[in-house]
Design an enzyme around this catalytic site. Structure first.
Site, PDB file in Angstrom:
ATOM      1  N   PHE A 235      50.836  47.965  52.825  1.00 34.71           N
ATOM      2  CA  PHE A 235      49.806  47.395  51.942  1.00 34.71           C
ATOM      3  C   PHE A 235      50.063  47.694  50.472  1.00 34.71           C
ATOM      4  O   PHE A 235      49.148  47.637  49.658  1.00 34.71           O
ATOM      5  CB  PHE A 235      48.404  47.881  52.344  1.00 34.71           C
ATOM      6  CG  PHE A 235      48.035  47.537  53.765  1.00 34.71           C
ATOM      7  CD1 PHE A 235      47.997  46.213  54.182  1.00 34.71           C
ATOM      8  CD2 PHE A 235      47.739  48.527  54.696  1.00 34.71           C
ATOM      9  CE1 PHE A 235      47.671  45.892  55.484  1.00 34.71           C
ATOM     10  CE2 PHE A 235      47.418  48.209  55.997  1.00 34.71           C
ATOM     11  CZ  PHE A 235      47.379  46.883  56.395  1.00 34.71           C
ATOM     12  N   ILE A 462      58.007  44.546  56.634  1.00 34.58           N
ATOM     13  CA  ILE A 462      56.853  45.448  56.555  1.00 34.58           C
ATOM     14  C   ILE A 462      55.932  45.289  57.767  1.00 34.58           C
ATOM     15  O   ILE A 462      54.968  46.018  57.937  1.00 34.58           O
ATOM     16  CB  ILE A 462      56.113  45.220  55.216  1.00 34.58           C
ATOM     17  CG1 ILE A 462      54.989  46.218  54.988  1.00 34.58           C
ATOM     18  CG2 ILE A 462      55.615  43.806  55.096  1.00 34.58           C
ATOM     19  CD1 ILE A 462      54.333  46.130  53.625  1.00 34.58           C
ATOM     20  N   GLY A 463      56.292  44.336  58.623  1.00 33.15           N
ATOM     21  CA  GLY A 463      55.477  44.091  59.822  1.00 33.15           C
ATOM     22  C   GLY A 463      54.953  42.666  59.849  1.00 33.15           C
ATOM     23  O   GLY A 463      54.250  42.254  60.772  1.00 33.15           O
ATOM     24  N   PRO A 632      53.917  29.374  61.237  1.00 35.38           N
ATOM     25  CA  PRO A 632      52.452  29.342  61.210  1.00 35.38           C
ATOM     26  C   PRO A 632      51.797  30.458  62.024  1.00 35.38           C
ATOM     27  O   PRO A 632      50.677  30.857  61.724  1.00 35.38           O
ATOM     28  CB  PRO A 632      52.088  27.972  61.794  1.00 35.38           C
ATOM     29  CG  PRO A 632      53.351  27.294  62.142  1.00 35.38           C
ATOM     30  CD  PRO A 632      54.517  28.139  61.746  1.00 35.38           C
ATOM     31  N   LYS A 633      52.505  30.979  63.030  1.00 32.46           N
ATOM     32  CA  LYS A 633      51.922  32.048  63.841  1.00 32.46           C
ATOM     33  C   LYS A 633      51.840  33.345  63.014  1.00 32.46           C
ATOM     34  O   LYS A 633      50.778  33.959  62.896  1.00 32.46           O
ATOM     35  CB  LYS A 633      52.795  32.272  65.076  1.00 32.46           C
ATOM     36  CG  LYS A 633      52.197  33.153  66.148  1.00 32.46           C
ATOM     37  CD  LYS A 633      53.221  33.316  67.277  1.00 32.46           C
ATOM     38  CE  LYS A 633      52.714  34.217  68.381  1.00 32.46           C
ATOM     39  NZ  LYS A 633      51.909  33.488  69.366  1.00 32.46           N
ATOM     40  N   GLN A 638      48.824  36.907  59.126  1.00 37.08           N
ATOM     41  CA  GLN A 638      48.653  37.560  57.829  1.00 37.08           C
ATOM     42  C   GLN A 638      47.285  37.262  57.244  1.00 37.08           C
ATOM     43  O   GLN A 638      46.607  38.145  56.724  1.00 37.08           O
ATOM     44  CB  GLN A 638      49.735  37.089  56.841  1.00 37.08           C
ATOM     45  CG  GLN A 638      51.081  37.730  57.069  1.00 37.08           C
ATOM     46  CD  GLN A 638      50.992  39.230  57.041  1.00 37.08           C
ATOM     47  OE1 GLN A 638      50.620  39.820  56.035  1.00 37.08           O
ATOM     48  NE2 GLN A 638      51.285  39.861  58.147  1.00 37.08           N
ATOM     49  N   VAL A 703      52.460  34.487  52.051  1.00 36.81           N
ATOM     50  CA  VAL A 703      51.033  34.553  52.405  1.00 36.81           C
ATOM     51  C   VAL A 703      50.484  35.961  52.624  1.00 36.81           C
ATOM     52  O   VAL A 703      49.372  36.123  53.103  1.00 36.81           O
ATOM     53  CB  VAL A 703      50.756  33.737  53.692  1.00 36.81           C
ATOM     54  CG1 VAL A 703      50.938  32.264  53.442  1.00 36.81           C
ATOM     55  CG2 VAL A 703      51.612  34.210  54.850  1.00 36.81           C
ATOM     56  N   GLU A 705      49.205  38.313  50.797  1.00 35.82           N
ATOM     57  CA  GLU A 705      48.090  38.896  50.056  1.00 35.82           C
ATOM     58  C   GLU A 705      46.919  37.964  49.804  1.00 35.82           C
ATOM     59  O   GLU A 705      45.775  38.389  49.735  1.00 35.82           O
ATOM     60  CB  GLU A 705      48.630  39.471  48.730  1.00 35.82           C
ATOM     61  CG  GLU A 705      49.524  40.639  49.052  1.00 35.82           C
ATOM     62  CD  GLU A 705      50.426  41.086  47.934  1.00 35.82           C
ATOM     63  OE1 GLU A 705      50.031  41.986  47.204  1.00 35.82           O
ATOM     64  OE2 GLU A 705      51.537  40.558  47.807  1.00 35.82           O
TER      65      GLU A 705
END
Ligand code: MOS
Length: 745
Positions: A235, A462-463, A632-633, A638, A703, A705
């Site tokens: 984050f 970052i995941g 899109p998944k 996110q 996407v 944030e």
């Protein structure tokens, strides 16, 4: 030349690294174990301000298994990083244990290294520190800022226009300090080989981390390697190195043994950054019809004693709406707290909370639907930036699509006027925006004789699905299926890649991967024409084609061609590779002259039960304009996660400090409230999916944030609609809601 299959781009592809995570094969920093490894545990200051009078390590050193205790008197030379060096950004100005001055609670004052974690923990508790305390400044009010306010953006004469505006709003909005709480704790495992060190790290930027640590440790950059194969999120808290990395590295060098240092959750609340408290004054002037005439946004944010951390709350304000007279200013306020750090949507998220809350209040003053107020003040060019065009802006459409999906036209504006199943409903909305940039990136693509395709880049996942997006683009470019593609990330020894920050990785890496794939395919074509025994030996290179992994003649069907692996074997090669680069947007003539941002609209429903003072967010509709969506998944995931974080920002999250000591009194997962499954609304995510031509061939902006922006002001608007209580200081608390005069009838 290369034939591409479009189906994989834009396909909802499950994470290719999913099985390695669910099976436990994935190695996070603290999972790295080495023979003879020692364990380090830091000791934190228990005052917020003062000096170390005496540091007594004798008792700790007597305890079993203790190998070393490091502190300001014996750590040896550590260096600061070069100020303003954008390639080597550190979190704190001061290096670990630089002096004996205490500037915030929890500041590392010593670190104990022992054979086991338990021994180090026990010995850390036995380190005695006498302090000479001084009065700490922990005030929550920020009006005592010193130094000049910086004007961030200015046009027209906002003060005169405000003074003469027929309708005025002047309010101050406050956002609290929030703490990053990734599941994975910060950790560093340092292992030396002679004068070279490898750091297994929780880093959102292995390339930057290496450069910083080379400067801090005083090593040539080639002697430092940073490895981050997997991250349990960050984050923003893991963007830049924190002092514990140097502590682990020095300990490992002194002991000539690998050392592991993992912070615990309480340390995560005081030594590795947080979103700082902000106070933001918004002034809006408008005509009676609702046309904006003046906008002033003056913000203050907390920072530490030595770091001038600017939260940048005015990031989105200058370009979001059309208004002739505007100024944004900012100033920092020093407190006895640790250094703040960017946290998901830094600047724009707290900034848009204030601006959009102000817009919602102005709409009420004007008796205009808040949706109409947005639509009528939309900007069609970047008025903050010489009126340059937007690269691809669909802010209005976000609101229009969202309004339709949410059912906004059924809203009755009177407070407490909407009911369902015995509950009072509140509906609110707000806009969202986030900057877009393409960072420089190099990726190397290799065709291998074992029939596999490999891409290497010094960025990290970052995941969010970075491994998967890499594989998708490579599959798209080559036609090779995902199960024959290897993605190698998370190592500073790889070609330089971008930080996992600013929602910029996807937009930054795609072009480099595509260029690397094109280059490697060209090399295969040349190889086919140059390899004795190949059916294309001595053919013109332009007559050799590549389709779905096969080399074939231009006029020959691909099925009759040869597999690239067979060509490599014939040529006695193990592999053939090429590097591709991404040109950053600021060097790209196509991107330089346009204003690049993502947009979104958030629609929130709350349910209010006045009898038991229970409020929950029941429904969120979010519409995002972030360029072309590659996966899109992963992208929806996110946005959903960001919306959940937005519920936390609106209703729950706040780091609360003891005013005497500066200790975060809710510094644990039990006491720091975050939105959990029980708090989840029904979340409906829509992407507009317009490719942004300024972002290059793929038109993707990222996407990570933007989904958090606009959630909190939409929640406070919905809370007002349901309860009649206007909350201007986050989070919304039960104390606020108990003021509600709305009762069930
Ligand atoms: Mo993000 S706050 O740039 O990791």
């Amino acid at each position: 030349m290369s034939t591409t299959s479009d189906s994989i781009l834009g396909a909802a592809t499950p994470r290719i690294d999913g099985p390695s995570k669910t099976s436990g094969i994935a190695q996070y920093a603290a999972d790295f174990h080495f023979d003879n490894m020692a364990h380090a545990v830091p000791v934190g200051a228990t005052i917020a301000s003062g000096r170390i009078r005496r540091l007594d390590t004798s008792a700790a050193e007597q305890l079993p298994g203790v190998l070393l205790v490091l502190h300001h008197a014996n750590i040896g030379p550590l260096y600061r990083t070069v100020p303003g060096d954008d390639n080597a950004t550190n979190s704190e100005v001061r290096s670990a244990f630089e002096d004996d001055v205490i500037r915030h609670w929890g500041q590392h004052v010593a670190v104990v290294i022992a054979e086991t974690l338990e021994q180090a923990t026990a010995a850390a508790a036995a380190v005695k520190v006498d302090y000479e305390p001084e009065a700490a400044n922990l005030r929550t009010g920020l009006d005592d800022y010193t130094g000049a306010r910086k004007s961030v953006s200015k046009r027209g004469d906002p003060d005169a226009a405000f003074a003469s505006a027929p309708v005025k709003l002047d309010q101050t909005y406050i956002t609290p300090s929030e703490t990053h709480n990734p599941i994975e704790l910060h950790a560093s495992v340092a292992a030396w080989d002679g004068d070279r060190v490898t750091l297994y790290e929780t880093s959102q930027g292995v390339v930057n981390h290496r450069l910083v640590m080379a400067q801090v440790l005083g090593l040539p950059v080639e002697n430092v390697r940073v490895v981050t194969r997997f991250l349990g999120s960050g984050f923003g808290g893991k963007l830049f190195p924190w002092p514990h990395t140097a502590m682990a590295a020095v300990a490992a060098r002194k002991l000539n043994r690998p050392v592991k240092l993992s912070l615990n959750r309480r340390m995560m609340f005081s030594t590795v950054g947080y979103r700082p408290r902000t106070e933001q004054r918004i002034k809006l002037g408008a005509t009676k019809e609702g046309k904006l005439l003046a906008l002033r946004h003056d913000y203050l944010n907390v920072t530490s004693q030595l770091d001038d951390f600017n939260e940048g709350c005015g990031e989105a304000t200058p370009y979001l709406y059309s208004v002739a007279n505007l100024e944004v200013t900012g100033a920092v306020v020093h407190r006895n707290v640790g250094a703040p750090m960017w946290m998901r949507g830094p600047g724009a998220v707290p900034g848009l909370y204030a601006l959009e809350a102000g817009m919602n209040e102005l709409a009420e003053q004007l008796s205009i639907d808040p949706l109409q107020l947005r639509l009528m003040n939309d900007a069609d060019k970047d008025e903050a930036n010489n009126n340059i065009p937007f690269s691809s802006r669909h802010f209005k459409e976000c609101f229009q699509v969202g309004a339709k999906k949410f059912g906004w036209e059924k809203r009755t504006p009177a407070i407490g006027s909407m009911r369902r199943d015995g509950k009072i409903l509140g509906w609110g909305l707000a806009g969202a925006s986030w900057v877009a940039l393409r960072l420089p990136c190099t990726a190397s693509v290799e065709f291998c004789a074992n029939s596999r395709l490999c891409v290497r880049c010094g960025t990290q996942d970052i995941g969010t699905g970075t491994y998967t997006v890499f594989a998708q683009v490579l599959s798209h470019k080559t036609g090779i299926p995902l199960d024959r593609i290897d993605v190698i990330l998370g190592d500073s020894a790889l070609p330089d890649g971008p930080m996992s920050g600013g929602s910029m990785v996807t937009g930054s890496v795609l072009n480099a991967i595509a260029a690397g794939a094109d280059g490697a395919i060209q090399k295969l074509q040349k190889l086919a024409a140059a390899t004795d025994g190949s059916p294309y030996f001595n053919a013109k290179v332009e007559d050799v084609s590549f389709t779905q992994g096969r080399i074939h003649g231009k006029n020959q069907s691909p099925e009759n061609g040869m597999q690239f692996a067979d060509l490599l074997k014939m040529a006695r090669l193990n592999g053939i590779s090429a590097e591709g680069k991404t040109q950053p947007t600021w060097e790209d003539p196509k991107a330089k002259g346009v204003s690049l941002h993502s947009y979104g609209a958030q629609f929130v429903e709350v349910e209010w039960e006045p009898e038991i003072a229970r409020l929950r967010v029941s429904r969120v509709v979010t519409v995002i304009d972030a360029g072309r969506i590659i996966n899109p998944k992963a992208a929806a995931n996110q946005i959903e996660g960001a919306v959940v974080m937005g519920v936390g920002m609106g209703l729950l999250e706040e780091t609360i400090r003891d005013m005497r000591t500066g200790q975060p009194i809710n510094g644990s997962m039990a006491d720091y409230l975050m939105a959990t499954c029980a708090d989840l609304p029904d979340i409906d995510v829509t992407f507009l999916d317009y490719p942004d031509p300024a972002m290059g061939e793929f038109g993707a902006r990222g996407v990570g944030e933007i989904g958090l922006a606009g959630v909190a002001p939409a929640i406070t608007a919905a809370v007002y609609h349901a309860t009649g209580v206007r909350v201007r200081e986050l989070p919304v608390r039960i104390e606020h809601l108990l003021q509600s005069k709305v009762v069930e009838v």
